[in-house]
Design an enzyme around this catalytic site. Sequence first.
Site, mmCIF file in Angstrom:
data_model
loop_
_atom_site.group_PDB
_atom_site.id
_atom_site.type_symbol
_atom_site.label_atom_id
_atom_site.label_comp_id
_atom_site.label_asym_id
_atom_site.label_seq_id
_atom_site.Cartn_x
_atom_site.Cartn_y
_atom_site.Cartn_z
ATOM 1 N N ASP A 33 0.503 -7.706 0.941
ATOM 2 C CA ASP A 33 0.985 -6.320 0.926
ATOM 3 C C ASP A 33 2.511 -6.262 0.855
ATOM 4 O O ASP A 33 3.198 -6.840 1.690
ATOM 5 C CB ASP A 33 0.492 -5.598 2.187
ATOM 6 C CG ASP A 33 0.501 -4.081 2.045
ATOM 7 O OD1 ASP A 33 1.559 -3.530 1.674
ATOM 8 O OD2 ASP A 33 -0.534 -3.464 2.305
ATOM 9 N N SER A 81 -0.193 1.916 -0.068
ATOM 10 C CA SER A 81 -1.167 0.833 0.087
ATOM 11 C C SER A 81 -2.606 1.327 0.037
ATOM 12 O O SER A 81 -3.515 0.528 -0.192
ATOM 13 C CB SER A 81 -0.938 0.093 1.413
ATOM 14 O OG SER A 81 0.258 -0.629 1.351
HETATM 15 ZN ZN LIG Z 1 4.108 -0.228 2.892
#
Ligand SMILES: [Zn+2]
Length: 488
Positions: A33, A81
């Site tokens: 991420d 995300s």
């Molecule tokens: Zn983020």
Amino acid sequence: MRYSIVSLVLAAVSTVSGLPNHPKKNLIMMVSDGFGPASEVAARAYIQQSQKYPEDYMTNLDKLLIGSSRTRSSDSFVTDSAAGAVVFASGVKTYNNALGVDRNGVPVGTNMEAAHRLGYKTGVVVKSYITDATPAAFASHVLERDMNSLIAEQMAGLIPEVGRNLDLMFGGGKCTFMSNSTKGSCRADNRDIISEMKAAGWTTTENRDEFNKIPANVKLPVSGMYAIKNVPYAIDYPINDVPSLPEMAKKALDILSEATKNSEYGFYVMIEGSRIDHAGHDNDLGTHIREIIEYYETIKVVSEFIDANPNTVMISTSDHETGGLTLGRDNKYVFRPLVYANQTMSIDISCAGLLERPLKDRGAYVTEKMLPVHLGMSNVTEAIASKVLASKIRADCLLAMSDALNRDSNINWSSLGHSGVDVNLYAKGATTEQLAGNHENTDIGKWLTKYLDVDVNAVTKELAKINVNQYPYTRAPSTYVFDYISHD
Ligand SMILES: [Zn+2]
Ligand SMILES: *[C@@H]1O[C@H](CO)[C@@H](O)[C@H](O)[C@H]1NC(C)=O
Ligand SMILES: *[C@@H]1O[C@H](CO)[C@@H](O)[C@H](O)[C@H]1NC(C)=O
Ligand SMILES: *[C@@H]1O[C@H](CO)[C@@H](O)[C@H](O)[C@H]1NC(C)=O
Ligand SMILES: *[C@@H]1O[C@H](CO)[C@@H](O)[C@H](O)[C@H]1NC(C)=O
């Protein structure tokens, strides 16, 4: 389709309906991420210089590069995300903040749910809250990612219309599973989800000791919630006794392979380097680099598993870049990664220590701890110290601490949020070469579904009438349709 005599015989004795025409296989989806191209170079340069490796040193990931992924969502060139994980789980573009719903707010099935219905064992292994956007996208359906209380119920399998779709979940964010009458809870109601999970048959674990004792043949489903909030940053492990991402990944692979050893189907697990993103949001390069190094160690664990189990493939990519990192600034052609070598604590924890202290103790904490020990600076100047000391809120402190090293290392960050650049795509295992080249991120989710050979549309039909709205939110599904021609 090939029907051999052997498979026909197996089908006759099988408890699974239908013919076993799936060769048994495992899928490991790795999400880094907030890990963009500049961060890759920063981490590689840091390792190469600190280990004195030759300049052509390749990281565990460099060796597996096959292409790149575009990151935009349905309503922005800069994704979050949530939308950035729905593409992997469901193969569709959706709006920022959406989980398990399409751009009109209609529930969409995930390949993990479809795989579980077919007989695969499934899991998520993360460092964020288990209910955070990336893991939640694989097994929940809500209009807004903030609906953590409803997400927890869905991921735990407590909503009959959604069913239980996970056999394993390891990570942080225990607070979303705790009654609001318990200290530290972040639930909206007084349901004790952990007790409800136990009653529903989950094996639950909550600390390092219990983690260590989980046997490979543990009764599934199994959960591990090792922090009330996020699992600590790797740089802060010395002051926290928690399982690391590579440890959790190794344990998950042991458990899932044991659970499927006599099954016609393998397993599907999503493993996330969740906090590479968080350190990017904090503009904390030393912490960011250590999260990336931990991700590389996790890739090594997974690679070794694939070498030993060739019916397994791994895809690794990012949902987006975070922070807009630039290596070089002020027209100087310099980047010094080793400036971060002596950092011993995340800026997040160091700053929390400052703001919780009474004013009279802060000066000494800044000059004796924060700058020389936490950041490892050998030449602390008056100007730097007074800027950190003047911090009134967390954001001021983060920036002052980030800035303290960025001049020496000659880097800069352009944002506390995400950026819209393409990210690298890595893979290992048979047939993954099909993903070579530059892809829209939805192609990756579609490929995962094809690899698993599962029917996501059938799940979508089953989910048509589920509740995707958590009280007290009443968000209307996005009505804004992104204009693909717009130059904004
Ligand atoms: Zn983020
Ligand atoms: C806790 O949840 C209950 C509903 O389950 C609610 O009535 C109550 O207001 C909540 N308390 C707090 C402090 O949020
Ligand atoms: C890190 O610490 C070592 C040992 O104290 C010192 O020699 C080195 O100069 C330090 N590096 C930086 C970038 O401050
Ligand atoms: C800190 O020391 C390094 C190495 O000795 C030097 O390059 C840098 O300019 C110094 N930074 C400050 C702010 O004095
Ligand atoms: C570094 O980035 C910040 C924005 O994040 C900007 O205000 C500043 O001017 C930049 N500094 C340099 C030297 O480019």
